[in-house]
Structure formats: C-alpha cells, structure tokens
Design a protein around this motif. Structure first.
Motif, PDB file in Angstrom:
ATOM      1  N   LEU A 195       0.695 -11.570  -1.647  1.00  0.00           N
ATOM      2  CA  LEU A 195       1.857 -10.736  -1.971  1.00  0.00           C
ATOM      3  C   LEU A 195       1.780  -9.381  -1.250  1.00  0.00           C
ATOM      4  N   GLN A 196       2.784  -8.549  -1.429  1.00  0.00           N
ATOM      5  CA  GLN A 196       2.921  -7.337  -0.597  1.00  0.00           C
ATOM      6  C   GLN A 196       1.629  -6.550  -0.384  1.00  0.00           C
ATOM      7  N   PRO A 197       0.816  -6.313  -1.419  1.00  0.00           N
ATOM      8  CA  PRO A 197      -0.393  -5.512  -1.169  1.00  0.00           C
ATOM      9  C   PRO A 197      -1.463  -6.266  -0.365  1.00  0.00           C
ATOM     10  N   ALA A 198      -1.323  -7.597  -0.260  1.00  0.00           N
ATOM     11  CA  ALA A 198      -2.278  -8.458   0.461  1.00  0.00           C
ATOM     12  C   ALA A 198      -3.698  -8.352  -0.116  1.00  0.00           C
ATOM     13  N   VAL A 199      -3.751  -8.160  -1.425  1.00  0.00           N
ATOM     14  CA  VAL A 199      -5.031  -8.080  -2.138  1.00  0.00           C
ATOM     15  C   VAL A 199      -4.939  -9.068  -3.302  1.00  0.00           C
ATOM     16  N   LEU A 201      -7.759  -4.388   8.925  1.00  0.00           N
ATOM     17  CA  LEU A 201      -8.987  -3.596   9.111  1.00  0.00           C
ATOM     18  C   LEU A 201      -8.800  -2.089   8.987  1.00  0.00           C
ATOM     19  N   LYS A 202      -7.549  -1.622   9.079  1.00  0.00           N
ATOM     20  CA  LYS A 202      -7.332  -0.164   9.082  1.00  0.00           C
ATOM     21  C   LYS A 202      -6.800   0.345   7.742  1.00  0.00           C
ATOM     22  N   ILE A 203      -6.178  -0.559   6.994  1.00  0.00           N
ATOM     23  CA  ILE A 203      -5.566  -0.126   5.732  1.00  0.00           C
ATOM     24  C   ILE A 203      -6.477  -0.522   4.576  1.00  0.00           C
ATOM     25  N   THR A 204      -6.778   0.459   3.725  1.00  0.00           N
ATOM     26  CA  THR A 204      -7.647   0.154   2.587  1.00  0.00           C
ATOM     27  C   THR A 204      -6.798  -0.385   1.430  1.00  0.00           C
ATOM     28  N   VAL A 205      -7.501  -0.937   0.463  1.00  0.00           N
ATOM     29  CA  VAL A 205      -6.831  -1.445  -0.739  1.00  0.00           C
ATOM     30  C   VAL A 205      -6.016  -0.327  -1.385  1.00  0.00           C
ATOM     31  N   LYS A 206      -6.627   0.835  -1.507  1.00  0.00           N
ATOM     32  CA  LYS A 206      -5.947   1.977  -2.134  1.00  0.00           C
ATOM     33  C   LYS A 206      -4.674   2.330  -1.350  1.00  0.00           C
ATOM     34  N   GLN A 207      -4.815   2.427  -0.038  1.00  0.00           N
ATOM     35  CA  GLN A 207      -3.657   2.783   0.790  1.00  0.00           C
ATOM     36  C   GLN A 207      -2.558   1.740   0.686  1.00  0.00           C
ATOM     37  N   GLU A 231      -0.819   2.233  -2.627  1.00  0.00           N
ATOM     38  CA  GLU A 231      -0.088   3.504  -2.673  1.00  0.00           C
ATOM     39  C   GLU A 231       1.136   3.468  -1.760  1.00  0.00           C
ATOM     40  N   SER A 232       1.025   2.729  -0.653  1.00  0.00           N
ATOM     41  CA  SER A 232       2.191   2.652   0.245  1.00  0.00           C
ATOM     42  C   SER A 232       3.351   1.918  -0.422  1.00  0.00           C
ATOM     43  N   LEU A 233       3.052   1.173  -1.459  1.00  0.00           N
ATOM     44  CA  LEU A 233       4.107   0.452  -2.203  1.00  0.00           C
ATOM     45  C   LEU A 233       4.470   1.180  -3.503  1.00  0.00           C
ATOM     46  N   LEU A 251       2.523   1.780  -5.862  1.00  0.00           N
ATOM     47  CA  LEU A 251       1.862   1.142  -7.001  1.00  0.00           C
ATOM     48  C   LEU A 251       0.628   1.971  -7.385  1.00  0.00           C
ATOM     49  N   PHE A 252       0.906   3.194  -7.826  1.00  0.00           N
ATOM     50  CA  PHE A 252      -0.194   4.126  -8.100  1.00  0.00           C
ATOM     51  C   PHE A 252      -1.027   3.695  -9.304  1.00  0.00           C
ATOM     52  N   ASP A 253      -0.352   3.127 -10.310  1.00  0.00           N
ATOM     53  CA  ASP A 253      -1.090   2.669 -11.495  1.00  0.00           C
ATOM     54  C   ASP A 253      -2.067   1.559 -11.127  1.00  0.00           C
ATOM     55  N   ASP A 254      -1.648   0.701 -10.211  1.00  0.00           N
ATOM     56  CA  ASP A 254      -2.534  -0.393  -9.806  1.00  0.00           C
ATOM     57  C   ASP A 254      -3.720   0.141  -9.001  1.00  0.00           C
ATOM     58  N   ALA A 255      -3.449   1.143  -8.174  1.00  0.00           N
ATOM     59  CA  ALA A 255      -4.552   1.760  -7.422  1.00  0.00           C
ATOM     60  C   ALA A 255      -5.560   2.351  -8.407  1.00  0.00           C
ATOM     61  N   LEU A 256      -5.040   3.019  -9.449  1.00  0.00           N
ATOM     62  CA  LEU A 256      -5.935   3.585 -10.469  1.00  0.00           C
ATOM     63  C   LEU A 256      -6.690   2.494 -11.213  1.00  0.00           C
ATOM     64  N   GLY A 257      -5.983   1.403 -11.498  1.00  0.00           N
ATOM     65  CA  GLY A 257      -6.597   0.264 -12.194  1.00  0.00           C
ATOM     66  C   GLY A 257      -7.747  -0.318 -11.370  1.00  0.00           C
ATOM     67  N   ILE A 258      -7.556  -0.384 -10.080  1.00  0.00           N
ATOM     68  CA  ILE A 258      -8.625  -0.913  -9.223  1.00  0.00           C
ATOM     69  C   ILE A 258      -9.798   0.071  -9.201  1.00  0.00           C
ATOM     70  N   GLN A 259      -9.457   1.341  -9.192  1.00  0.00           N
ATOM     71  CA  GLN A 259     -10.517   2.353  -9.245  1.00  0.00           C
ATOM     72  C   GLN A 259     -11.359   2.192 -10.515  1.00  0.00           C
ATOM     73  N   THR A 260     -10.694   1.881 -11.616  1.00  0.00           N
ATOM     74  CA  THR A 260     -11.393   1.715 -12.901  1.00  0.00           C
ATOM     75  C   THR A 260     -12.203   0.418 -12.932  1.00  0.00           C
TER      76      THR A 260
END
Ligand SMILES: *[C@@H]1O[C@H](CO)[C@@H](O)[C@H](O)[C@H]1NC(C)=O
Ligand SMILES: *[C@@H]1O[C@H](CO)[C@@H](O)[C@H](O)[C@H]1NC(C)=O
Length: 240
Positions: free
Chosen positions: A52-56, A96-102, A105-107, A109-118
């Motif tokens: 899906l869009q985040p490719a994660v 290779l250049k875009i991180t999971v967080k990026q 965040e580019s979508l 989806l800040f809550d999901d980025a935080l969720g992954i951080q947790t």
C-alpha cells in the motif's frame, strides 16, 4: 449458521497442520512440495500486505514486529504471503532513500509514524527496502516461510478494473520492468532460506490475453529459473 460451521471446519483444518521442522530448500516431488529430507510440506499462508501507499508492512504502527510474527505462528500458520509493489525493486529512491518515517509523514500519517516509533523503533529510520528485509528476517526467526508476492506496480490499493495496472497491454504494466524487478527480488533473497517462493503478479484481470502474453512471459520465466530451455507457457501456469 452455515458460516460458523465452515469457520469451525476451517479452524479444525488449520489445527491439523503438523508442526514440523522444515529443512530447506524445498522442491517438488510429482504433485507434492517436499523439504530437503523428502518430507512433505504443507503451506498454510496468511497474507500480509506491504504494497500500500507507505510501502511498509501494515500494522507495524500497532504492534511490535516480533509480536505479529508470533501471533501468526500461534494461529497455526507456517507461512506468510508478503506483498510488495514493483517499485520497491525498480525505484531506488523509494527503496533506498526514503525511510519508513519519511514515507508515512509524506502521506500525512503522523500518528502511524509515532506508532512505529513506539512499537518498532528499530524500523522507523530504516530505508523502506531495509524495513522489508527486517520483516522477512523476523518471520524467518519465528520459523515462518515467506512467499514474496508482487502485487502491483506502484505502491497503492490493488486492484480495480480501471487501475491501468492489470497486465500486459495496460499503461502501468511494463513487462520488461516487471521481469527486471522480479529478477532483482529473486536475487536479493536467493540466500534467505525462509523465502521459499515468489508469486509473480496478483490477480491478472480484465484482459484479452493478447499474443504478447506468450512472447513476453518467457522473460520472467528464464529470469527466475535461469533455465534457457524452460517452456514459458508451462512454467507460467505452474506458478499461477
Ligand atoms: C520513485 O519514488 C519516489 C518516492 O515515492 C517518487 O517520488 C518518484 O516519482 C518515483 N520515481 C518514478 C520514476 O516513479
Ligand atoms: C549467495 O550465496 C552464494 C554462495 O554461498 C554467493 O556466491 C552469492 O554471492 C550469494 N548471493 C547473494 C545475493 O547474497
């Protein structure tokens, strides 16, 4: 009622799947899949989307990777069909250049980025392809086999009848790039023992199967088997 009956039968079925220690690599013996010792291997795969869009791989913002893998094992599965977009192999910027967080965040989806951080801090700042490798590796550590499933070309929802991505002849499906991406994926995971196979493309659909099919299908076939004598049509249908 009927539905719960079938669910029961299904649950009974999956509890019968014996827990075996599989020795790789797998091969085929007539109609059976067998391991290195010749023991029959039955695949019970769950689908895990990473196309899906985040490719994660989905859900890493909710649970630690290792908990998800263990949950899959506890439910009686021995295998995961892990989906991926072709772009993961053919677009190095994405892979290779875009991180999971990026990516999240580019979508927006800040809550999901935080969720992954947790839940999965180790993955947060990894490039997307490395996060994909982490998922495969963790599944392997938990004894789960993996089938790498090329789902579509660009990260996103799959599938609809008007998504330009169905198969040969559609604008977003370039067979040469597809074959290249499959070959690269096969090479990158060649030595990863728990990766036991690849599915070449999800849901070919709404298509008139032009002659192109048989002329082009030879490419992924040869690319995967490295066998110059392989018959593209028969190989292809074996895989399907
Ligand atoms: C590669 O991926 C990046 C990040 O998603 C995207 O911005 C870019 O347009 C892609 N390149 C191609 C050629 O599709
Ligand atoms: C896989 O292993 C072989 C031999 O063990 C090695 O020659 C090859 O470079 C490895 N391939 C990858 C992609 O790591």
């Amino acid at each position: 009622m009927a539905r719960s009956f079938y669910l029961c039968i299904f649950l009974l079925f999956i509890t019968w799947i014996p827990i075996i220690s599989t020795s790789f690599p797998l091969s085929t013996n007539t109609r059976w899949i067998v391991d290195e010792k010749g023991q029959r291997v039955k695949l019970a795969c769950v689908n895990w989307p990473a196309h899906l869009q985040p490719a994660v791989a989905e859900g890493l913002s909710k649970q630690p990777l290792d908990s998800i893998s263990k949950k899959i094992v506890s439910m009686g599965f021995n295998c995961v069909r892990l989906t991926w977009p072709l772009d993961l192999m053919t677009n190095d910027t994405l892979a290779l250049k875009i991180t999971v967080k990026q990516s999240f965040e580019s979508l927006n989806l800040f809550d999901d980025a935080l969720g992954i951080q947790t839940h999965n801090p180790k993955i947060l700042n990894l490039p997307i392809f490395n996060a994909f490798q982490e998922v495969v590796s963790n599944l392997g550590q938990n004894g789960l086999m993996v089938i790498l499933d090329n789902h579509l070309t660009y990260p996103g929802w799959c599938c609809s009848d008007n998504d330009l991505d169905a198969f040969f002849g559609y604008p977003n499906f370039d067979p040469v790039i597809w074959a290249k991406g499959l070959g690269k994926m096969a090479t990158l995971f060649r030595n990863v023992t728990n990766v036991i196979g690849m599915s070449l493309r999800n849901e070919p659909r709404e298509i008139n199967y032009p002659d192109l099919w048989f002329s082009i299908v030879a490419n992924p076939c040869k690319c995967l088997t490295k066998d110059a004598s392989c018959d593209p049509a028969s190989q292809w249908f074996k895989v399907l």
